[in-house]
Design a protein around this motif. Structure first.
Motif, mmCIF file in Angstrom:
data_model
loop_
_atom_site.group_PDB
_atom_site.id
_atom_site.type_symbol
_atom_site.label_atom_id
_atom_site.label_comp_id
_atom_site.label_asym_id
_atom_site.label_seq_id
_atom_site.Cartn_x
_atom_site.Cartn_y
_atom_site.Cartn_z
ATOM 1 N N ALA A 127 0.912 -1.216 0.134
ATOM 2 C CA ALA A 127 0.100 -0.247 -0.208
ATOM 3 C C ALA A 127 0.857 1.252 0.215
ATOM 4 O O ALA A 127 0.640 2.170 0.651
ATOM 5 C CB ALA A 127 -1.098 0.099 1.195
ATOM 6 N N GLY A 128 2.092 1.147 -0.744
ATOM 7 C CA GLY A 128 2.696 2.551 -1.053
ATOM 8 C C GLY A 128 3.771 2.518 0.040
ATOM 9 O O GLY A 128 4.618 3.582 0.063
ATOM 10 N N ARG A 129 3.944 1.683 0.932
ATOM 11 C CA ARG A 129 5.088 1.321 1.794
ATOM 12 C C ARG A 129 5.824 0.480 1.649
ATOM 13 O O ARG A 129 5.508 -0.719 1.116
ATOM 14 C CB ARG A 129 4.398 1.495 3.311
ATOM 15 N N PRO A 130 7.162 0.306 2.124
ATOM 16 C CA PRO A 130 8.071 -0.716 2.255
ATOM 17 C C PRO A 130 7.459 -1.996 2.824
ATOM 18 O O PRO A 130 6.777 -1.774 3.952
ATOM 19 C CB PRO A 130 9.365 -0.289 2.638
ATOM 20 N N TRP A 131 7.757 -3.123 2.485
ATOM 21 C CA TRP A 131 7.566 -4.115 3.490
ATOM 22 C C TRP A 131 8.506 -4.202 4.486
ATOM 23 O O TRP A 131 9.817 -3.766 4.414
ATOM 24 C CB TRP A 131 7.757 -5.577 2.553
ATOM 25 N N ARG A 132 7.740 -4.619 5.957
ATOM 26 C CA ARG A 132 8.992 -4.510 6.986
ATOM 27 C C ARG A 132 9.283 -6.035 7.228
ATOM 28 O O ARG A 132 8.361 -6.858 7.643
ATOM 29 C CB ARG A 132 8.277 -3.717 8.198
ATOM 30 N N ILE A 133 10.698 -6.481 7.358
ATOM 31 C CA ILE A 133 10.831 -7.975 7.272
ATOM 32 C C ILE A 133 11.675 -8.058 8.703
ATOM 33 O O ILE A 133 12.565 -7.421 8.785
ATOM 34 C CB ILE A 133 11.737 -8.073 5.968
ATOM 35 N N PRO A 134 11.226 -9.114 9.647
ATOM 36 C CA PRO A 134 11.885 -9.032 10.808
ATOM 37 C C PRO A 134 12.983 -10.104 10.498
ATOM 38 O O PRO A 134 13.032 -11.041 9.505
ATOM 39 C CB PRO A 134 11.094 -9.883 11.822
#
Length: 388
Positions: free
Chosen positions: A242-249
């Motif tokens: 949705a227009g934002r980066p994916w946040r990956i742990p």
């Protein structure tokens, strides 16, 4: 499903010894709390980036002994469901074809390779063999899918490694001296042949990434531009959330908890290889399946290795293994050979070793962590070839 795949579609613990199940490994009859918490954390992070008007379709299935989580963003539900079904179909087929100890196609290929005569191999396996040969060569054979006999000797060819003493040193030495590598396999069209009977293929450290790459190709063919595939904490993404980066742990070296967070977008893969993933304890010593082909013994110096690459999950999968095997003395050299700019290793003292590029990208959760930044040699572009 590609034409190549379609053409071959089928289908007791004690103080002395303890077996540790691989985090992320699921069977239909077994549900482990740690992987579910990990998946829940990732889904929560993804949900936090969701726009109010952006549809997201999430599904989960079992393949490669793990839960496979797929999230498709920005597509109508019916279209997302059809794409997800095709991805699941491909994953299950590859699992049945490439499984190291349950697959009849793999058993046949290994049996015929040992006989030394040319034979017709499954067409769906040939691109993976070619890509593995390139990656093995570039990693100086620290990534080496040809050492299946070593994994079997250690007992890592079963769903649950048995608690038992390590193999006899002489047996290990004999297999190491036979020096099986991917270069011992020759291809002529659909024909394969090997001149080293010690070669036994086991794609455990690339098959998952390979399947993720094919899954992304399937999604793109159906017009999907934003998606994430997660297997055992390893991730392949395209587009954005949705227009934002994916946040990956990124997992800690123990496999439990989060070491840091990465923001990724576009076409990226994040893979972690660790001593926690398939192992057993015998007389207080942990033995795991990340085996150094040069010694025949499990890696001791490095507890985990994480890489972030642009594009191919297969490259990330293999590279994480190669860097863990390379150890502190060679990991930067091997990263350079593989064209890896973003890498992170945790050693047995808990020190976090990172490339400068990774240090700029990752947000560590522990501000007091012992961190060592290691520059890379001149980078080389990786020509790994398409997985298809």
């Amino acid at each position: 499903m590609s034409a190549g795949l379609e053409s071959l579609r089928p289908g007791a613990r004690s103080d002395r010894c303890a077996a540790l199940r691989k985090p992320g490994a699921l069977r239909l009859s077994l549900v482990l709390p740690v992987p579910l918490l990990w998946v829940s954390l990732l889904m929560l992070l993804l949900a936090g980036c969701r726009g109010a008007d952006t549809p997201a379709y999430n599904t989960q299935f079992i393949a490669f002994d793990s839960a496979v989580d797929l999230s498709i963003v920005g597509e109508l539900r019916e279209q997302a469901e059809l794409a997800a079904e095709e991805v699941e179909h491909d994953f299950r087929f590859l699992d049945q074809t490439l499984h190291a100890w349950e697959s009849e196609p793999m058993a046949r290929v290994n049996r015929l390779l040992a006989e030394g005569e040319p034979f017709a191999a499954p067409p769906s396996m040939l691109p993976l063999i070619r890509q593995s040969q390139v990656l093995a060569l570039r990693s100086d054979n620290l990534f080496n899918p040809a050492i299946g006999h070593l994994w079997e000797l250690w007992g890592f060819h079963t769903d649950q490694p048995e608690c038992r003493p390590p193999p006899e040193a002489e047996a290990i030495r004999a297999l190491v001296q036979s020096a099986p590598t991917m270069a011992d396999i020759y291809q002529d069209g659909l024909l394969l042949q090997s001149d080293n009977p010690a070669v036994k293929l086991d794609f455990r450290f690339i098959a998952t990434g390979y399947a993720m790459d094919l899954g992304i190709e399937t999604l793109r063919a159906r017009g999907v531009g934003n998606a994430v595939i997660t297997v055992g904490g390893n991730v392949r993404v395209i587009g954005e959330r949705a227009g934002r980066p994916w946040r990956i742990p990124v997992r800690r070296a123990s496999g439990a908890g989060v070491l840091g967070m990465l923001k990724v977008s576009g076409d990226s893969s994040v893979f972690t290889r660790g001593a926690y993933q398939r192992n057993f304890i015998y007389q207080g010593q942990t033995y795991h399946d990340v085996i150094d082909p040069r010694t025949g013994y499990p890696v001791q110096e490095i507890h985990s290795a994480t890489v972030l690459v642009d594009g191919s999950a297969a490259v990330a999968d293999a590279a994480a293994t190669a860097l863990m095997v390379a150890g502190l003395s060679r990991w930067t050299e091997v990263a350079g050979r593989l064209g890896i700019r973003h890498a992170l290793l945790v050693d047995d003292a808990g020190t976090i070793h990172m490339t400068p590029a990774m240090a700029e990208r990752i947000a560590l959760l522990d501000d007091e962590a012992d961190v060592a930044i290691a520059p890379l040699p001149a980078e080389e572009p990786l020509q790994g070839g398409s997985p298809r």
